[in-house]
Design an enzyme around this catalytic site. Structure first.
Site, PDB file in Angstrom:
ATOM      1  N   LYS A 195       8.648  35.206   2.008  1.00 49.44           N
ATOM      2  CA  LYS A 195       9.788  34.320   2.213  1.00 49.44           C
ATOM      3  C   LYS A 195       9.357  33.220   3.182  1.00 49.44           C
ATOM      4  O   LYS A 195       8.983  33.492   4.322  1.00 49.44           O
ATOM      5  CB  LYS A 195      10.973  35.092   2.773  1.00 49.44           C
ATOM      6  CG  LYS A 195      12.168  34.187   3.033  1.00 49.44           C
ATOM      7  CD  LYS A 195      13.413  34.968   3.378  1.00 49.44           C
ATOM      8  CE  LYS A 195      14.567  34.024   3.633  1.00 49.44           C
ATOM      9  NZ  LYS A 195      15.783  34.715   4.024  1.00 49.44           N
ATOM     10  N   ARG A 205      22.924  27.816   3.315  1.00 50.17           N
ATOM     11  CA  ARG A 205      23.446  27.913   4.687  1.00 50.17           C
ATOM     12  C   ARG A 205      24.784  27.182   4.796  1.00 50.17           C
ATOM     13  O   ARG A 205      25.642  27.566   5.585  1.00 50.17           O
ATOM     14  CB  ARG A 205      22.408  27.394   5.685  1.00 50.17           C
ATOM     15  CG  ARG A 205      21.182  28.308   5.728  1.00 50.17           C
ATOM     16  CD  ARG A 205      20.111  27.799   6.687  1.00 50.17           C
ATOM     17  NE  ARG A 205      18.874  28.567   6.535  1.00 50.17           N
ATOM     18  CZ  ARG A 205      17.721  28.240   7.084  1.00 50.17           C
ATOM     19  NH1 ARG A 205      17.641  27.172   7.851  1.00 50.17           N
ATOM     20  NH2 ARG A 205      16.643  28.978   6.873  1.00 50.17           N
ATOM     21  N   LYS A 217      13.477  29.098  11.831  1.00 51.65           N
ATOM     22  CA  LYS A 217      13.118  30.479  11.489  1.00 51.65           C
ATOM     23  C   LYS A 217      11.604  30.661  11.354  1.00 51.65           C
ATOM     24  O   LYS A 217      11.144  31.619  10.732  1.00 51.65           O
ATOM     25  CB  LYS A 217      13.855  30.885  10.206  1.00 51.65           C
ATOM     26  CG  LYS A 217      15.383  30.851  10.343  1.00 51.65           C
ATOM     27  CD  LYS A 217      16.106  31.544   9.186  1.00 51.65           C
ATOM     28  CE  LYS A 217      17.611  31.618   9.423  1.00 51.65           C
ATOM     29  NZ  LYS A 217      18.330  32.364   8.363  1.00 51.65           N
ATOM     30  N   GLU A 233       1.561  40.410   3.375  1.00 51.61           N
ATOM     31  CA  GLU A 233       2.954  40.895   3.331  1.00 51.61           C
ATOM     32  C   GLU A 233       3.169  41.817   2.126  1.00 51.61           C
ATOM     33  O   GLU A 233       3.836  42.845   2.225  1.00 51.61           O
ATOM     34  CB  GLU A 233       3.930  39.705   3.253  1.00 51.61           C
ATOM     35  CG  GLU A 233       4.030  38.878   4.526  1.00 51.61           C
ATOM     36  CD  GLU A 233       4.852  39.566   5.622  1.00 51.61           C
ATOM     37  OE1 GLU A 233       5.355  40.676   5.399  1.00 51.61           O
ATOM     38  OE2 GLU A 233       4.970  38.974   6.719  1.00 51.61           O
ATOM     39  N   LYS A 248      10.067  33.661  -2.440  1.00 51.73           N
ATOM     40  CA  LYS A 248      11.206  32.788  -2.195  1.00 51.73           C
ATOM     41  C   LYS A 248      10.824  31.650  -1.266  1.00 51.73           C
ATOM     42  O   LYS A 248      10.244  31.930  -0.221  1.00 51.73           O
ATOM     43  CB  LYS A 248      12.309  33.632  -1.547  1.00 51.73           C
ATOM     44  CG  LYS A 248      13.529  32.869  -1.180  1.00 51.73           C
ATOM     45  CD  LYS A 248      14.491  33.791  -0.517  1.00 51.73           C
ATOM     46  CE  LYS A 248      15.646  32.948  -0.028  1.00 51.73           C
ATOM     47  NZ  LYS A 248      16.535  33.661   0.795  1.00 51.73           N
ATOM     48  N   SER A 274      18.932  27.911  -3.523  1.00 53.14           N
ATOM     49  CA  SER A 274      20.045  26.961  -3.544  1.00 53.14           C
ATOM     50  C   SER A 274      19.592  25.502  -3.634  1.00 53.14           C
ATOM     51  O   SER A 274      20.160  24.715  -4.386  1.00 53.14           O
ATOM     52  CB  SER A 274      20.906  27.171  -2.300  1.00 53.14           C
ATOM     53  OG  SER A 274      20.127  27.045  -1.120  1.00 53.14           O
ATOM     54  N   TYR A 313      21.211  30.805  -9.429  1.00 54.43           N
ATOM     55  CA  TYR A 313      22.598  30.343  -9.514  1.00 54.43           C
ATOM     56  C   TYR A 313      22.913  29.803 -10.905  1.00 54.43           C
ATOM     57  O   TYR A 313      24.064  29.528 -11.219  1.00 54.43           O
ATOM     58  CB  TYR A 313      22.843  29.270  -8.441  1.00 54.43           C
ATOM     59  CG  TYR A 313      22.537  29.796  -7.058  1.00 54.43           C
ATOM     60  CD1 TYR A 313      23.448  30.598  -6.383  1.00 54.43           C
ATOM     61  CD2 TYR A 313      21.299  29.560  -6.449  1.00 54.43           C
ATOM     62  CE1 TYR A 313      23.158  31.128  -5.137  1.00 54.43           C
ATOM     63  CE2 TYR A 313      20.990  30.087  -5.202  1.00 54.43           C
ATOM     64  CZ  TYR A 313      21.922  30.872  -4.559  1.00 54.43           C
ATOM     65  OH  TYR A 313      21.620  31.406  -3.329  1.00 54.43           O
TER      66      TYR A 313
HETATM   67  C1  PBG Z   1      19.482  35.199   4.603  1.00 56.14           C
HETATM   68  C2  PBG Z   1      19.158  34.541   3.307  1.00 56.14           C
HETATM   69  C3  PBG Z   1      18.898  33.171   3.060  1.00 56.14           C
HETATM   70  C4  PBG Z   1      18.806  33.032   1.677  1.00 56.14           C
HETATM   71  C5  PBG Z   1      18.966  34.303   1.120  1.00 56.14           C
HETATM   72  N1  PBG Z   1      19.174  35.224   2.138  1.00 56.14           N
HETATM   73  C6  PBG Z   1      18.839  32.008   3.979  1.00 56.14           C
HETATM   74  C7  PBG Z   1      17.871  31.961   5.078  1.00 56.14           C
HETATM   75  O1  PBG Z   1      16.931  32.750   5.178  1.00 56.14           O
HETATM   76  O2  PBG Z   1      18.060  31.077   5.916  1.00 56.14           O
HETATM   77  C8  PBG Z   1      18.584  31.720   0.955  1.00 56.14           C
HETATM   78  C9  PBG Z   1      19.005  31.687  -0.485  1.00 56.14           C
HETATM   79  C10 PBG Z   1      19.117  30.336  -1.094  1.00 56.14           C
HETATM   80  O3  PBG Z   1      18.790  29.295  -0.486  1.00 56.14           O
HETATM   81  O4  PBG Z   1      19.565  30.284  -2.238  1.00 56.14           O
HETATM   82  N2  PBG Z   1      18.466  35.657   5.361  1.00 56.14           N
END
Ligand code: PBG
Length: 334
Positions: A195, A205, A217, A233, A248, A274, A313
């Site tokens: 991730k 968000r 983050k 990982e 991701k 997203s 989505y």
């Molecule tokens: C929470 C989480 C996030 C997403 C999925 N779970 C956001 C983040 O890590 O800030 C993002 C999913 C998306 O953008 O569609 N930890």
């Protein structure tokens, strides 16, 4: 003399279909859903046209519709107001709270639906981080206890797949042990393995109002410039007992999907996030691209790279679209 003519294999729709290597089907999808409080309450995420935060009653209806379209798996995220957020993400284990109560309802009403949940502190955290914050730092090991309790509380609601999205070290093994000790041996873990610290999460968000209150983050999510870390990982997640490995975002990380698929025998999931959705919708709304075709090409690219699962989505609109083409007597599988 031209001896090889690859174009022969492209000369008609029938031949092109015969040699098509990769297909997207409705079975590949996990459909993310956003949950809000209230009754008959729905609000569109501004940066994600067509995607709504839904109150529990509407979410049940949405799941029912999707099941009819052949979508069987859903990833449910809670959108909470600030009064439910604190330093320790306490709301995440509140059995009478919006999220856990609704999860239990969903599984009661649709036991055949496969429900995935997110394990990370951010939707419940007053700091907006995935882990516990102490002196401005995200502390790893104390976060694990909170994540494990969160995972058990979700598993107690009957959910099928736990999705740790927090990127703390050691969390897959820690959560696996905790689930097993609590009698949840059959609950799967889909680890957010690779991730990345990505700008593509912006619209998500917005949807959950979960942006970090300070900093970013980058001390836990991975550097977009790196690929070797993804292998480390993945190896750890495999050893710690993950059932699926996720990459991701997906679109800018197709090489990582391919790397993991080549090197590991666990199924690979791609999270078509997203921001990837928002870009397609925005350009299509301006008439700059054919949104449906671009969507299908993007989804195919994830399959081609080696993903067997796509969190997207687009799931519902894709399934609706396919239904239309089926009625016209065309392809059933795209
Ligand atoms: C929470 C989480 C996030 C997403 C999925 N779970 C956001 C983040 O890590 O800030 C993002 C999913 C998306 O953008 O569609 N930890």
């Amino acid at each position: 003399m031209i001896t090889h003519r690859p174009r022969r294999n492209r000369k008609s729709e029938a031949i092109r279909n015969l040699i098509q290597e990769n297909h997207v089907t409705v079975n590949d999808f996990i459909f993310p859903l956003f949950l809000i409080d209230g009754k008959n309450n729905k609000s569109e995420v501004k940066s994600m046209p067509g995607i709504f935060r839904l109150s529990p009653d509407l979410m049940l209806k949405e799941i029912e519709q999707c099941l009819k379209l052949g979508i069987t798996t859903f990833d449910v995220f809670p959108s909470l107001t600030d009064k439910y957020k604190d330093k320790f993400a306490s709301e995440s284990t509140n059995k009478n709270g919006l999220y856990l109560k609704t999860l239990a309802q969903i599984k009661m009403k649709f036991p055949e639906a496969c429900i995935m949940t997110d394990v990370a502190m951010d939707p419940y955290s007053s700091d907006g981080h995935d882990g516990l914050v102490e002196d401005g730092k995200i502390v790893n090991d104390k976060t694990l206890d909170i994540l494990a309790k969160m995972a058990i509380a979700q598993a107690d609601c009957g959910i099928d797949i736990i999705g740790p999205s927090d990127m703390m070290d050691g969390r897959v093994g820690f959560i696996r042990d905790a689930l097993d000790d609590a009698g949840h041996q059959d609950v799967s873990i889909m680890s957010y393995t690779a991730k990345y610290a990505s700008a593509f999460y912006g619209p998500f968000r917005d949807a959950l109002d979960s942006a970090p209150k300070f900093g970013d983050k980058k001390t836990y999510q991975m550097n977009p410039a790196n690929s070797k870390e993804a292998l480390i990982e993945a190896q750890l997640d495999l050893e710690e007992g993950a059932d699926f490995l996720m990459v991701k975002p997906a679109l800018s990380y197709l090489d990582i999907i391919k790397d993991l698929n080549t090197n590991f025998d666990l199924p690979i999931a791609a999270y078509n996030v997203s921001g990837e959705y928002a870009m397609v919708k925005a350009a299509a709304a301006k008439g700059w691209i054919d949104g449906d075709r671009v969507r299908d090409e993007i989804l195919l690219s994830m399959k081609r790279a080696g993903a067997s699962i796509i969190l997207t989505y687009f799931a519902k609109e894709w399934a609706l679209n396919i239904k239309k083409t089926r009625i016209k007597g065309c392809v059933q599988i795209k």
